[in-house]
Motif scaffolding. Structure first.
Motif, short mmCIF file in Angstrom:
data_model
loop_
_atom_site.label_atom_id
_atom_site.label_comp_id
_atom_site.label_asym_id
_atom_site.label_seq_id
_atom_site.Cartn_x
_atom_site.Cartn_y
_atom_site.Cartn_z
N ASP A 10 -3.06 -12.56 8.11
CA ASP A 10 -1.68 -11.37 7.29
C ASP A 10 -1.80 -11.37 6.26
OD1 ASP A 10 -0.99 -11.53 9.55
OD2 ASP A 10 0.29 -13.37 9.67
N LEU A 11 -2.78 -11.96 5.09
CA LEU A 11 -2.36 -12.42 3.66
C LEU A 11 -3.68 -10.69 3.40
CD1 LEU A 11 -2.41 -13.22 0.68
CD2 LEU A 11 -4.10 -14.69 0.71
N ASP A 14 -1.76 -7.37 3.81
CA ASP A 14 -0.99 -7.29 3.14
C ASP A 14 -1.33 -6.74 1.66
OD1 ASP A 14 0.64 -8.24 4.66
OD2 ASP A 14 1.64 -10.53 3.79
N ASP A 15 -2.24 -6.93 1.34
CA ASP A 15 -2.95 -6.48 -0.08
C ASP A 15 -3.52 -5.22 0.51
OD1 ASP A 15 -3.45 -9.09 -1.44
OD2 ASP A 15 -5.66 -9.49 -0.27
N LYS A 17 -1.58 -3.05 2.54
CA LYS A 17 -1.12 -2.14 3.09
C LYS A 17 0.13 -1.62 1.17
CE LYS A 17 0.45 -4.66 6.44
NZ LYS A 17 1.92 -5.29 7.42
N ARG A 18 -0.01 -2.94 0.37
CA ARG A 18 -0.06 -2.29 -0.35
C ARG A 18 -0.43 -1.34 -1.36
NH1 ARG A 18 -0.87 -8.28 -1.68
NH2 ARG A 18 1.09 -8.79 -1.99
#
Length: 363
Positions: A10-11, A14-15, A17-18
Motif C-alpha cells: 500500500d505504501l 501510494d507513492d 499515486k502521488r
C-alpha cells in the motif's frame, strides 16, 4: 509478516499515486550530478559528445562514490561489482559447474544501503533537535511598531540553515531589524548563525552607533578563526512614529528601497563580518514616506535556479517588488516568495531563502 507485506504494498502504491515521480527522479539525478562531480569534471563534460559523456559520467560517479564511502563499505561495494560480473564456470571430466553470481551482488549492496540509511537516520534525529533549537530562536511574531508594517519569512535549504532574521531592542529605545546570511548552509552555518544572533543581541542595545556595532560584530566573528566562514548582515533601526531609519549593510545584498515605481538599491558599505580584522563600517540613513517600503532578502532568492539552471535573478525580483507596491508587508513578501517559487517550478533550493519587508504606514 503478511500484514507487513500488505502495508508495504500500500505504501508503494501510494507513492506511485502521488504522481510527479518523473519530475522527482529527474531532480534526484541532477542532485547526484551536482553533488558527486566536481566543477572541473562538469566543465570537461560540457565539451564532450553525448556518447563519450555517458561513459565518463558513469566512471566519475563510481569513483567519487567509492571515495566518499568508509573503507569497509567501499570493500563491500567493490565485492558487489565483482560478483555482478564474475561467473564460476568449471568444466572437467568429473565436474561441471556453472554459477551465475550476479544475483549475490544484491546482498552487499543492500548491506551498504542499510548502513548508510542507518547513519542518515541517526544524523537526522540530531539535526531535528538542532532544527527545533533554531526554530526557537526565530521571532515568535512580527513586531508592532507605530507607523510601520513589518513581515518576514525564512526557509532553510536543509533542515537547519544559515540565514538570520531577528527583531531586537536597539540603542535609544529603537527597534532593531536584522537579516543576515552566513556563508554556506547546513549545520556549520546554523551554528555560526546562532553565534551571530547571540552577539548581535548582546551588542545592539548598548551600541552608540551602527559603525561601532559593525566593528564589534566583525571583531567577535573574526576572532573565531573559522576558515571560509563569514556572515553578511543588513541591520536597521527604527523608532516608533518616526519616518527615518538608520542602517548598516555589511556585505549583504543591496536592500531595495521602494518609492512608488522607483526602486533604489542600498548597497553594502563594507566587507562581510568576520572576513578581515579591523574593518570599518558606515551607517546609512533613509527617510521613508507613507507607502514607501524597504525589501531585504538573502541571495537564496536571487540565486534560486530552475531545471535549466537559470537563476531567478535581481531583475525578476525587482519586477516582483514593483508589482507589490500597493500590498501590505505580508502580502508583498508572500508575492515575492511565490514569484520565485513559480520560477523554479518545484526545484529544490540550493541555499536558504529569506525575505523581510518594512512598509511605512504613517504620515
Amino acid at each position: 509478516m503478511a500484514g507487513d507485506g500488505v502495508r508495504l504494498r500500500d505504501l508503494i502504491f501510494d507513492d506511485v499515486k502521488r504522481g510527479k515521480l518523473g519530475q522527482a527522479y529527474r531532480r534526484d539525478l541532477r542532485d547526484i550530478y551536482r553533488f558527486y562531480l566536481t566543477d572541473e569534471q562538469r566543465e570537461r563534460l560540457a565539451h564532450m559528445g553525448p556518447f563519450k559523456r555517458f561513459f565518463w559520467i558513469a566512471g566519475w560517479l563510481s569513483v567519487n562514490l567509492l571515495r566518499r564511502l568508509s573503507p569497509s563499505r567501499r570493500v563491500l561495494l567493490v565485492l558487489a561489482a565483482f560478483l555482478f560480473v564474475f561467473r564460476v564456470n568449471v568444466d572437467r571430466a568429473d565436474l561441471h559447474l556453472d554459477i551465475d553470481t550476479s544475483r549475490l551482488a544484491f546482498f552487499p549492496v543492500l548491506m551498504v544501503l542499510m548502513l548508510e540509511l542507518k547513519d542518515k537516520l541517526l544524523a537526522r534525529d540530531e539535526i531535528e533537535v538542532a532544527r527545533q533549537v533554531q526554530l526557537s530562536l526565530l521571532p515568535k511574531s512580527q513586531p508592532s511598531i507605530d507607523g510601520w508594517d513589518v513581515w518576514s519569512a525564512t526557509t532553510p535549504a536543509n533542515d537547519v540553515g544559515g540565514d538570520l532574521i531577528d527583531y531586537l531592542e536597539g540603542g535609544g529605545g529603537r527597534t532593531g531589524i536584522a537579516l543576515g546570511d552566513v556563508a554556506g548552509k547546513g549545520m556549520g552555518a546554523a551554528l555560526l548563525c546562532a553565534k551571530l544572533q547571540a552577539t548581535l543581541r548582546a551588542l545592539a542595545p548598548v551600541a552608540t552607533n551602527l559603525e561601532t556595532l559593525g566593528a564589534s560584530l566583525n571583531g567577535v566573528l573574526e576572532r573565531s578563526g573559522l576558515d571560509n566562514r563569514y556572515a553578511t548582515l543588513f541591520y536597521a533601526e527604527i523608532a516608533a512614529g518616526s519616518s527615518e531609519l538608520r542602517y548598516l549593510n555589511a556585505g549583504h545584498n543591496p536592500a531595495l528601497l521602494v518609492r512608488g515605481e522607483t526602486i533604489e538599491p542600498l548597497a553594502a558599505s563594507s566587507l562581510p563580518l568576520g572576513m578581515l580584522p579591523g574593518m570599518a563600517y558606515t551607517q546609512g540613513v533613509a527617510t521613508l514616506g507613507r507607502g514607501d517600503a524597504l525589501v531585504l532578502y538573502s541571495d537564496g532568492i536571487t540565486e534560486a535556479t530552475n531545471a535549466s539552471g537559470e537563476e531567478y535573478g535581481l531583475s525578476r525580483l525587482t519586477s516582483a517588488v514593483r508589482a507589490s507596491v500597493s500590498m501590505s508587508a505580508e502580502a508583498a513578501a508572500r508575492h515575492i516568495v511565490e514569484s520565485a517559487g513559480r520560477f523554479v517550478d518545484g526545484e529544490k533550493p540550493h541555499d536558504d531563502q529569506s525575505i523581510l519587508v518594512l512598509r511605512r504606514t504613517g504620515a
